[in-house]
Structures are given as structure tokens and as C-alpha cells.
Write a protein that holds these residues in place. Structure first.
Motif, short mmCIF file in Angstrom:
data_model
loop_
_atom_site.label_atom_id
_atom_site.label_comp_id
_atom_site.label_asym_id
_atom_site.label_seq_id
_atom_site.Cartn_x
_atom_site.Cartn_y
_atom_site.Cartn_z
N ALA A 373 0.83 -1.20 0.00
CA ALA A 373 0.00 0.00 0.00
C ALA A 373 0.87 1.26 0.00
O ALA A 373 0.55 2.25 -0.67
N HIS A 376 1.88 1.93 -3.41
CA HIS A 376 0.76 2.03 -4.36
C HIS A 376 0.65 0.80 -5.27
O HIS A 376 0.24 0.89 -6.42
N GLN A 378 -1.12 -2.79 -6.05
CA GLN A 378 -2.38 -3.49 -5.77
C GLN A 378 -2.12 -4.98 -5.51
O GLN A 378 -1.75 -5.72 -6.41
N GLU A 445 -6.99 3.01 -15.68
CA GLU A 445 -6.98 1.91 -14.69
C GLU A 445 -6.42 0.63 -15.30
O GLU A 445 -5.74 -0.15 -14.62
N THR A 454 -1.74 1.71 -8.43
CA THR A 454 -3.00 2.43 -8.45
C THR A 454 -2.97 3.41 -9.61
O THR A 454 -1.89 3.88 -10.03
N ASP A 456 -3.88 6.58 -9.78
CA ASP A 456 -3.37 7.91 -9.43
C ASP A 456 -1.84 7.93 -9.33
O ASP A 456 -1.18 8.85 -9.79
N TYR A 457 -1.31 6.85 -8.71
CA TYR A 457 0.15 6.83 -8.55
C TYR A 457 0.84 6.64 -9.90
O TYR A 457 1.86 7.28 -10.20
#
Length: 531
Positions: A373, A376, A378, A445, A454, A456-457
Motif C-alpha cells: 500500500a 501504491h 495493488q 486503470e 493504483t 493515481d500513482y
């Protein structure tokens, strides 16, 4: 059991099928033939247990049929039907060992009496060992009936009330002492303990055969129940108590030894304490629970008065701070070796059970998920492969399986964090994914998922690395491909728009003009003419 009706008169056949309650006589299948040629063909699918045959038929008589059947060693029952009382026919029928000789029109009571006589004769032949083929079939059928009874008992399908158990024993005509005491021997092999090459159904069959071969001289096959719970193969054997426990323990030891030698697996055997039939379902559950919690005592025989002992006076807690530091330092070998030493120490002190192994697994996952996490990444994308999922499912079956899972978990976690920290590597992989899939309906995505980040990252890293957003780079790839197609192919503007991943011609034209300063048609006209 199977019965064959032979008569050239179709109404007679139908009347016979309907007049008798066949199941009452233990007959589950009724075959029909209208001449002896058809009857002989039906024999190719297996001999019937009983034949009811008309004597006088145009294409061969019933006497011809019984002579043919007896010549090929058929030992089943035979009942003759005829329209005329004839001593000649009767004497021939008797000479070929026919059971009964009935005159049409048939009387239901006489027919049922003849059927009972034939069934009794068959049973007597079986008891005397004189009826080999049908005897084996009958005994096999009895084994199936008894196995079904014990299976119903172990799964509590039959109520544990003694009266109902006694009723079922009588209904199924079993040689079972309803009020006697029995023991359970449970043989367990987890899926993780067998070679990966085994097909599950074939392995289960092989294990059942091995158990049956070892115990057949002491326990009837009707008292051996093979079943599977989740990823564990079980064989439950019902043994009358008192029994020669020394011999049974020796047999259990043979099961363990031969399973390892021939099936290449680790079998574990558990004996229950004695109990009446109504307690067997509970005893089975207790043995399964013992097996589920058994992590370090596999490949052994466990007796009820000598349970394996796990010291749980002080629960082990994983040092999550230490393992977090090792992951941050990317020390894959130290992580795995430290885990291995911890588990070996717990095993040597008899402090490792299923609950402890589960808590270690959860603490290790907490460390890993926290780090993923932070970077970033998944986790569900990183560990979604079939192999990763299989290792995770087996992780708590044994120390060996836990270490295989921990090794894979460590490798993937450390390697993915390294890649994220080398942002250029992540950007290059994202760019390559876009280049390979730009003709598809791609979202930000989708690209992020391909590198386990992620959205955004990835957007931040991608912008820093390329100076473009993911969407801008995707459109750039599409427009470059469109420009080439406009100059080198005769495809229409609409076809080129679809082939390069745009939803509509208007959107394609808008993006194309923004990138080149010209519409697709103007670009083709201007630059194709210059070629």
C-alpha cells in the motif's frame, strides 16, 4: 438385481411388467426380449439374475433358451411360462434346473410365489458358494448397501436415535449389531501432501484400493467409506470393538508406509475411542478436527489414549517490526531463513498447531500489505495468478507448504517494490503495454493494473517520466498508427478510426486535427500526393 422377460406376445410382456412390484423382490431392472435371438444379444451387456421365459415361441423355444444359457455356465434363476400343461415340457425344464413352470393365464399369487422361490434359491446358492457369478454380484450389492448405511450414519443422514438405527438395519437386511460398540479408523491425506502430477479422482481411487487391500482380511469392504472434505482425502473404516488393536495398529502402520512408498504421499491414521453407532458421526467429526489442527505430527498413527500434545501455554507472536525492516532492506534470503528457523524452533518445542501457523501467516500478510500500500501496489493484482492462489490455499496444511507460499510471497513482494522504486522501469512497462494494446478500449486503470499500481500513482509517475499523461501517450500512439495507415492503405477514414481504437469518426477527427493541425482527409490528400 436384473430380470429378463422373454415372450413373443407383447401384451404378455407388458402385463408381466405391471403385475409385479419388482423392487419388493430386490429387482431394480427389468429387461425385455420378444425372441431368444434378442435375449442372447442382451446377455452381452451382462447376465441377468433371473429369466422368465415363454416355452412356445416361433423363432426358438424356451427350452432352446435355457439349454443355451446353461451351456454357457449361466447359473441364474429360470421360470417358464406356457399355455399348455405338458409333462414333456416340464420334465425338460426340470432337467435344465428351472425353478418353476407356470401355466397361462398367469395368476399373480402363483407368479409371486415362484419369484420368492427363485430369490430364495439364489440366496441359498450364494451362501453355499455354488453360484459364482451371481454370488459375486449379490455380495457386491450387499457391500454397496452396507457402505451406504455406514455413510449415512457417519454423515448423520440417519438420525442417531437407536430405534431408527435398528429400523434401518432391519430394512436393509444388514448383518450389523445395532447396539454393539465400534471404533473408527480415519486415514487422512491432504491434497498438498501428494504429488502435483496426480489427478485427484485417480489418487482417491488408488488410496481407497490400498486401504482396502491392507484391511480386507479384517474389515468388510462395506465398512470402508472414502470421501473428501475440501482438499483432504479421507478413508473412514468402521471396526467392531473389541477388536485386536495390535493387528489394527500394525495395519495402520502399513497404510502409512505403503502410501509413502507407492503413492508418494504422507498418510496419517487416527483411531477413535469405542462408541455405539449413534456416536459415530460425532467421533468422525472429532477425528477430522484433530486432523485439521495437526501440523507437525503427520505421517504417524494417533490413538485416542495417546493424543499428540501441543504446548499452547504461551502463544507465539511474529516480530512484525523485524520483518518489515527485512522487507524494506529487500533481504529475501534473510526473510525466508528467519521464518524457517522460527517454525523449526516451534516444531521442536511442540508449540506449532494450526491456529499458531494461521496467526503467523496473517501477521506476515499484514507486513506485506502495508508495504504494498505504501508503494501504491495493488495486492490483488500482484497475487491473482493460479499458482499464487494455490500456494495460498495450501499454506496452512504443513510447514513445508507454508514455506513454499512464504518464499513465493517474499519474491513477488520484494521484486515488485524494486520495480516501483525504479520508476523508469515502471514507465517503460506501462508504455509497452499501451503500444501493444492501443487498438483496444483502454482506460488509465487498465494500464495501472498491468504494472500493479493504483491509477493515481501511475499517473504521477508516468507524467514525471514522459511529460505526458497516460491518455496523451495513448492518443499519440493511435495518431502515429493512423497517419501511417492514411498514407499506406486505401482504408476509409471510418475503418482507420476503428482500427486505431477510436470509438467514433468525429472523435478521431478531433484528436487527429489537434495532433497534426489537419483533418484526416486533408492529411491524406496532402501527404499522399507528395509521395
Amino acid at each position: 438385481m436384473r430380470c429378463m422377460l422373454i415372450d413373443d406376445d407383447i401384451p404378455t410382456i407388458e402385463a408381466l411388467r405391471g403385475i409385479v412390484n419388482w423392487e419388493e423382490f430386490g429387482i431394480t431392472e427389468v429387461l425385455t426380449a420378444h425372441n431368444i435371438q434378442d435375449a442372447k444379444q442382451l446377455f452381452e451387456n451382462g447376465d441377468p439374475d433371473l429369466i422368465i421365459c415363454d416355452i412356445e415361441m416361433p423363432r426358438g423355444s424356451g427350452i432352446d433358451m435355457i439349454k443355451w444359457a446353461r451351456d454357457r455356465q449361466y447359473e441364474g434363476g429360470f421360470i417358464f411360462l406356457t399355455c399348455h400343461e405338458s409333462f414333456t415340457f416340464a420334465s425338460k425344464a426340470i432337467s435344465y434346473d428351472a425353478d418353476s413352470y407356470l401355466v397361462k393365464p398367469l395368476d399373480k399369487q402363483e407368479l409371486e410365489a415362484a419369484l420368492r422361490k427363485s430369490m430364495d434359491t439364489l440366496k441359498n446358492k450364494i451362501m453355499l458358494g455354488e453360484y459364482s457369478k451371481l454370488g459375486h454380484a449379490w455380495l457386491k450389492n450387499q457391500d454397496l448397501i452396507e457402505r451406504s448405511f455406514w455413510s449415512d450414519v457417519l454423515t448423520a443422514t440417519i438420525s442417531p436415535r437407536p430405534q431408527l438405527i435398528q429400523s434401518e438395519v432391519q430394512k436393509r437386511e444388514l448383518a450389523v449389531q445395532a447396539h454393539a460398540e465400534y471404533r473408527l479408523l480415519l486415514v487422512s491425506v491432504p491434497r498438498s501432501q501428494i504429488e502435483r502430477e496426480w489427478d485427484e479422482s485417480i489418487f482417491h481411487y488408488a488410496l481407497s484400493n490400498l486401504v482396502s487391500e491392507i484391511l480386507s482380511s479384517r474389515v468388510g469392504s462395506g465398512r470402508m467409506i472414502a470421501y473428501q472434505v475440501d482438499k483432504v482425502f479421507y478413508n473412514a473404516i468402521i471396526v467392531e470393538s473389541p477388536a485386536d488393536m495390535q493387528e489394527l495398529e500394525a495395519s495402520a502402520g502399513e497404510i502409512i508406509r505403503l502410501s509413502r512408498q507407492y503413492l508418494k504421499c504422507t498418510a496419517t491414521c487416527y483411531f477413535s475411542e469405542p462408541g455405539v453407532i449413534s456416536r459415530l458421526a460425532q467421533l468422525k467429526t472429532e477425528l477430522e478436527q484433530a486432523d485439521e489442527s495437526n501440523i507437525i505430527f503427520r505421517g504417524k498413527l494417533h490413538l485416542p489414549n495417546k493424543p499428540f500434545h501441543v504446548d499452547l501455554t504461551e502463544r507465539f507472536t511474529l516480530d512484525t517490526e523485524l520483518f518489515t525492516l527485512l522487507f524494506v532492506q529487500k533481504e529475501k534470503a534473510q526473510i525466508v531463513n528467519r521464518l524457517k528457523k522460527e517454525l523449526e524452533l516451534l516444531t521442536s518445542l511442540n508449540k506449532l498447531d494450526a491456529a499458531t501457523l494461521h496467526s503467523i501467516r496473517e501477521d506476515l500478510l499484514q507486513v506485506v500489505y502495508s508495504l504494498l500500500a505504501r508503494h501504491h501496489i495493488q495486492a490483488h493484482r500482484l497475487f491473482e495468478g493460479e499458482l499464487s492462489q494455490q500456494l495460498a490455499q495450501d499454506a496452512e496444511s504443513s510447514v513445508f507448504d507454508f514455506m513454499k507460499w512464504a518464499q513465493a510471497l517474499t519474491d513477488k513482494t520484494v521484486d515488485s517494490i524494486k520495480e516501483v522504486l525504479q520508476s523508469e522501469g515502471v514507465v517503460e512497462r506501462a508504455k509497452r503495454f499501451i503500444q501493444d494494446h492501443y487498438t483496444q478500449d483502454l482506460s488509465r486503470e487498465d494500464v495501472a493494473a498491468s504494472v500493479y499500481l493504483t491509477a493515481d500513482y501511475l499517473a504521477k509517475v508516468f507524467k514525471n517520466g514522459t511529460g505526458q499523461t497516460v491518455k496523451e501517450y495513448l492518443n499519440d500512439c493511435r495518431i502515429r498508427a493512423a497517419k501511417q495507415m492514411l498514407l499506406e492503405s486505401a482504408a476509409s477514414i471510418g475503418e482507420i478510426a476503428m482500427d486505431t481504437g477510436f470509438d467514433t469518426i468525429s472523435y478521431f477527427s478531433t484528436v487527429f486535427k489537434k495532433w497534426t493541425g489537419e483533418t484526416p482527409a486533408a492529411y491524406r490528400a496532402k501527404h499522399k500526393a507528395a509521395l
